[in-house]
Design a protein around this motif. Sequence first.
Motif, short mmCIF file in Angstrom:
data_model
loop_
_atom_site.label_atom_id
_atom_site.label_comp_id
_atom_site.label_asym_id
_atom_site.label_seq_id
_atom_site.Cartn_x
_atom_site.Cartn_y
_atom_site.Cartn_z
N GLU A 1 -18.78 -19.49 -17.79
CA GLU A 1 -17.91 -20.23 -17.89
C GLU A 1 -18.44 -21.73 -18.71
OE1 GLU A 1 -15.23 -21.40 -14.87
OE2 GLU A 1 -16.88 -21.93 -13.68
N ALA B 1 -16.26 -20.78 -21.43
CA ALA B 1 -14.84 -20.03 -21.16
C ALA B 1 -14.11 -20.49 -22.41
CB ALA B 1 -14.28 -20.63 -19.89
N LEU C 1 -15.83 -12.83 -19.33
CA LEU C 1 -15.95 -14.22 -18.80
C LEU C 1 -16.39 -14.30 -17.21
CD1 LEU C 1 -15.87 -17.40 -18.73
CD2 LEU C 1 -13.31 -17.08 -18.29
#
Length: 353
Positions: free
Chosen positions: A189, A197, A213
């Motif tokens: 992220e 992200a 993710l």
Amino acid sequence: MTIPLSVIWKDEQLAILDQRLLPQTVHYETLETLEQVHEAIFQLKVRGAPAIGIAAAYGLALAARRHHTIDIDLFRHYVKQDAAYLVASRPTAVNLAWAIGRLVSRIDQSRTVEQGKAQLIEEAQLIRDEDEAACRSIGEHALELLAEKEKVMTICNAGSIATAKYGTALAPFHLGKERGREFEVYACETRPLFQGARLTVWELQQAGVDVTLITDSMAAHTIGAKGIEAIIVGADRITANGDTANKIGTLNLALLAHAYGIPFYIAAPVSTFDLSLQTGSSIPIEERAAEEVAAIGTQQIAPAGTKVFNPAFDVTPAKYITAIITERGVIRPNDEQTIEAQLYAVPSKGETI
Ligand SMILES: CSC[C@H]1O[C@H](OP(=O)(O)O)[C@H](O)[C@@H]1O
């Protein structure tokens, strides 16, 4: 590939994709003044080492048009003042100073102000076009290195929107998609600004590349649990011995790759090398505002007034880097040949270091 370009020069105007609004909104902002360009870079509206170099180059050329002197020496003086102001917007990515330096060198050869103004735009366009070609070439070399690898981890966004096009670390995934090569990408992220992200996930989804993710803290477990076969990241500055500055959290991944015995690749154009610095200890590391860590947008996370350390980059020692993938080919930092010798061993296609 349906990824919007990060920097557009059209009809004598400079527009940048405001990356702070992604993934929700694709919005272009027209930049008209030097101050607006400086702010756009500092606030990460435009971000990514090559992209900020390209935006700054066009910004310098645009600002030069507002200098109405006919005295070439005075014009050069004004442009160099503007150049210093833009270079100060973000200190770590060498591409910013490198791009601006190319424009300043160009007008030192200009005979008249009008010629100088035209040559600034010309050089900015050259820088942009060279970066697109470099990124595509990086993608080609990376695809070869990743020939037997499918599950790859990355951090931050070293993608198409961080460059002229294609990206660096994400270039093999974009080119692979064009050629039916499937990858399984795990994107960290990337706290505190979430380039992974918000930007890498969005960019790879737009391109139809399989992306998962994870939080930055999940990286170690994920490498084992998911059988990650390689890690590939971008760079903001690479020194003569191969030490590399990149987004904060990159060093974590390099140490994990070493511990797990998987390759750790840097993907970067030659414009990211700073051979004037011998080791990574000389790289200026940008520190940013506390609010970026203590809050997420307008949502306060830590108690008001909490002390914060917010370095935007870290430096990975060359010993943890398996290879640096450039448009000139693959550089091995731990080879007996120096980085410089390896870089110059390949005939350049006109790009400059
Ligand atoms: C090809 S982008 C290189 C590099 O720039 C990014 O930093 P930022 O998002 O702060 O501009 C990140 O470190 C990328 O890997």
